[in-house]
Design an enzyme around this catalytic site. Sequence first.
Site, PDB file in Angstrom:
ATOM      1  N   HIS A 104     -29.197 -26.245 -23.915  1.00 30.54           N
ATOM      2  CA  HIS A 104     -29.506 -26.181 -25.346  1.00 30.54           C
ATOM      3  C   HIS A 104     -29.870 -27.540 -25.948  1.00 30.54           C
ATOM      4  CE1 HIS A 104     -27.965 -22.114 -25.297  1.00 30.54           C
ATOM      5  NE2 HIS A 104     -26.763 -22.517 -24.936  1.00 30.54           N
ATOM      6  N   HIS A 121     -29.085 -17.007 -26.005  1.00 30.84           N
ATOM      7  CA  HIS A 121     -28.994 -16.758 -24.564  1.00 30.84           C
ATOM      8  C   HIS A 121     -29.740 -15.478 -24.211  1.00 30.84           C
ATOM      9  CE1 HIS A 121     -25.262 -18.828 -25.859  1.00 30.84           C
ATOM     10  NE2 HIS A 121     -25.668 -19.654 -24.933  1.00 30.84           N
TER      11      HIS A 121
END
Lengths: 331, 202
Positions: free
Chosen positions: A56, A219
Site C-alpha cells: 500500500h 484488497h
Amino acid sequence: MKKILNSPAKFVDEMLDGLCAAHPEYYDQPEPRVIARPGGAVKGKVGIVTGGGSGHLPVFTGYVGKGLLDACAIGGVFASPSAEQMAGAMRAANGGAGVLRLYGNYGGDVMNFDMAGEMVEMEDDIESTTVLLSDDVASAGPEEAEKRRGVAGMVYAFKIAGAKADQMADLAEVTRVAQKAADACRSIGMALSPCTVPEAGKPTFEIGEDEMEMGMGIHGEPGIWRDKLKPADEITGEMVERLLADMPLGKGDRISLMVNSLGATPPEELYIMYGKAKQLIEATGAEIIMPLIGRYATSMEMAGATMTMCKLDDELEALLKAPAECAFWQV
Amino acid sequence: MSNMTVDRLRAAIGKIAVQMAISADELNTADGKLGDGDIGITMNTGMKGLAGIADDLPDDDLGMAFLACAKEFTRVSGSSYGTLLATGLMSAAKALKGKRKAEWSEVSSLIGGAIEAMMKRGKGALGDKTVLDMLEAMRIATEGLDDSAEILKACDKAASETMENFRAKPSKLGRARMYGDKSIGLDDPGMLALRRVIDGLV
C-alpha cells in the site's frame, strides 16, 4: 504475473531494504519488518505506531517521519504483521510517554495489535492506546460504522496525531486528537483493474476490460456495484454524493479532500476527478483547503481511485498544516 | 500436595508437542472441511516452538513463563486460532505474574479468565460451536478441584461431552459459519484441537 522482482518470497524484505537504503534520513529497520525513525524514539514524546500489510505504499511504512509516525510493523503483501513485530514497533516508538496504536480496522491487525499491547505492557511497562480508522463508507452502512474498513483516511489521522505528539502533548491528548481525526474522515473507492499479490501469482479479482466497480476495497473486497465504465464526472459525482450522504456539508464547513490513486491510475485522471469534485463540494457551501492529489494509499498496481473528505475545525486544520516530512510527503 | 510450577508446565508442553505431531494431519483434514485446513499446522508448529523454548522458561515466575509461551506461539503460528490460544495463555500469564507456583484449585478460574479474554478478542460467544464452548465445559467441570489428576480427568470428560453435544449443531462463528447447516454433523476443528491437547496430557 508480470512484475519486477527476484522472488515472491523476498518481495517485502527487498522492498524494505531498498526503502531504507534510499532514505536513511527517514527510515531505519531495527529488526526485520519493523521500520522506525533513525536515531530511535524521541524521549518524552508520545510514540505513534501503525502496522498492516505491505502493498500500500506510501501507507503504512512510508509515513514514518518527523511530525508523522514513529514506527511501523509491516506484514507480507496484504497480510497482517505478527503480534511480535507489532510489539517490536511499539518498543521502537516508546520514548517513555506512552504509545498510540493508530491503524486500519481489519480483524487480523486488531487481534495482533491488541496482543502486542498486552505484551509490551507486561514486559516493558509501556502504556498504550488504540485508535482505529474505519473511514470506508462502502464497507458497511452508517448503522454499522464500527465495522467499516480503514483506507486512505488514515493518512489524515497519521498527520494530525503526529503533529499533536510533536507538540509534546500527553498520551490522552494525542489519542483524543487521533480519534477526532479518524471520526472526521470518510472515504470511498472505485476500481478499474485488479492487482496481483506476488506470492499468489494471480490477480485478486477479475473484471471486464470495459467495467468498473464502485466501492471496492483496497484488497479487492467486493464493492457496491459493477457495471460499464462511466465518464469521470459521473463517477466523481456518485463518489461525492455517497460521501456527502454519510457526512453532510454546508456553508461554513471546511474540508481537506484527497483524490488518491490506487497505484496504476495516473495523476492526470485524478485531476480530472478533482475538478468536478471541487465544484460539487463548493455547491454545498463548504470550502476545500489543502487538497491532496496523488498516490497516498495504494493497492499495488490496481487501477482506480479513492476519495477522502476530512472535515476540519480550527484544531484539526492547524495540526494538518503543521510541518511534517517523510520520503513521500512534505508539509 | 503438588503445585502448578514451571517444571510441570515444561512436562505438559513436551507431551502436547508429541501429540500434535501425531494429530496434525487429522486436524488439517477436519479444518479443511470448514476452514482453510491449517489448524494442524498451527498447532504442530506452535507446540514445536514451545518445546524449543521450554528449557529457557524462567523457573521463578509462572506468569513470565506463560507470557514466553504466548509470544512464541504467536511468533511461529500466524493464524487467528494461534493468536486466540496465545490470548488465553496471555490471560494466564497476567494472573500468575510474579508467582513461582500456583494451587491447582486455580485452574478453573484461569480457564475462566482465558475464556473471557478470548471472547473479547475473537468476538465469539458461548454456543457458537467453538473452542470456547469446550473451555467453558472444562471451567465448570474443574470448579472446586485441587488435584491435578482429577482436573485432567474432568477436562477429558468435559471435552468428550462437548464434542458430542455440539456435533449436531451448526457453526456460528468464523469461516465455518459460512458453511451454515453443512457444518452440522462435523466436529469444530478448534474443539478437536483442544480435545487432542487433552489426549496428549492424559
